[in-house]
Design a protein around this motif. Structure first.
Motif, PDB file in Angstrom:
ATOM      1  N   GLN A   7      -6.121  -2.650   7.916  1.00 56.53           N
ATOM      2  CA  GLN A   7      -4.782  -2.146   8.205  1.00 56.53           C
ATOM      3  C   GLN A   7      -3.790  -2.554   7.119  1.00 56.53           C
ATOM      4  N   ASN A  10      -4.334  -0.353   4.217  1.00 56.85           N
ATOM      5  CA  ASN A  10      -3.802   0.991   4.473  1.00 56.85           C
ATOM      6  C   ASN A  10      -2.286   1.037   4.321  1.00 56.85           C
ATOM      7  N   ILE A  11      -1.598  -0.026   4.737  1.00 57.47           N
ATOM      8  CA  ILE A  11      -0.154  -0.084   4.592  1.00 57.47           C
ATOM      9  C   ILE A  11       0.229  -0.037   3.112  1.00 57.47           C
ATOM     10  N   MET A  68       8.787   5.013   8.887  1.00 58.03           N
ATOM     11  CA  MET A  68       7.327   4.970   9.027  1.00 58.03           C
ATOM     12  C   MET A  68       6.769   3.706   8.382  1.00 58.03           C
ATOM     13  N   TYR A  72       4.898   0.853  10.615  1.00 61.14           N
ATOM     14  CA  TYR A  72       3.511   0.612  10.225  1.00 61.14           C
ATOM     15  C   TYR A  72       3.349  -0.854   9.811  1.00 61.14           C
ATOM     16  N   ASP A  75       3.768  -3.283  12.884  1.00 57.60           N
ATOM     17  CA  ASP A  75       2.575  -3.342  13.719  1.00 57.60           C
ATOM     18  C   ASP A  75       1.541  -4.288  13.108  1.00 57.60           C
TER      19      ASP A  75
END
Length: 204
Positions: A7, A10-11, A68, A72, A75
């Motif tokens: 994750q 991906n960020i 966004m 993102y 989280d």
């Protein structure tokens, strides 16, 4: 690579992709206008009427993208700070210029951190002298280690192997030597290792 690490990757990929897209868009627009409205073709300057639609678009679209990125990232941050209830605990002490690891049975080791594979592990972080920063590059996590307070972070040891441990905060003359190794091994090997008491040098 565990879910949290993926994750975080991906960020970063998302933010870099958006940044590259707008870099190319703005650069391309600048080149276009330099050529399209150069002095040789337009020796006399003229006013251009504004566009309400464009004003709305280049306000709303960046706002949506920034929000966004925020949600993102938030989280991912929440996951980094919410330690699983079943996590084993290792106390990490930073000092000039090495790390000391204390396990739940009071086994201690300097520089080498040994953990069983497939476990959630919480690190309680403390410093006995100056500011340090406990950094595990392979897991994409780091956390400041501050004198007088206890900080924390956690990882999941999904894959066996040997990984780097670094200090990511300049902490003095030998900061660059404040390196260690994280060794993730099968649980049986870990249990054999952790029960052996450490023999520490007399001057430490």
């Amino acid at each position: 690579m565990n879910q949290l690490t993926q994750q975080i990757d991906n960020i970063f990929i998302f933010i870099v992709a958006i940044s590259v897209f707008f870099l190319l868009l703005v650069t391309g627009a600048m080149i276009y206008f330099v050529i399209r409205y150069r002095a040789s073709k337009h020796p006399k300057a003229s006013d251009i009427t504004g566009s309400t639609t464009l004003e709305i678009l280049w306000t709303v679209i960046p706002l949506i993208l920034v929000m966004m990125m925020f949600f993102y990232g938030w989280d991912g941050f929440q996951q980094m700070r919410n330690v699983p209830a079943d996590a084993m605990v290792v106390k990490v002490t930073g000092r000039m210029w090495y790390w000391t690891f204390t396990y739940e049975n009071n086994r201690k080791s300097d520089t080498l951190l040994v953990l069983p594979v497939g476990k959630n592990v919480k690190f309680d972080l403390q410093s006995v002298d100056v500011n340090h920063s406990f950094y595990l590059p392979e897991f994409r996590v780091k956390q400041d280690v501050i004198p007088g307070r206890t900080n924390y972070m956690w990882i999941n040891t999904t894959k066996e192997g040997v990984y780097d441990i670094m200090c990511a905060e300049y902490c003095g003359l030998n900061h660059s030597y404040m390196l260690g190794k994280l060794k993730i091994v099968p649980e049986k090997e870990y249990l054999e290792w952790v029960k052996i008491p450490e023999v520490k040098p007399a001057d430490t």
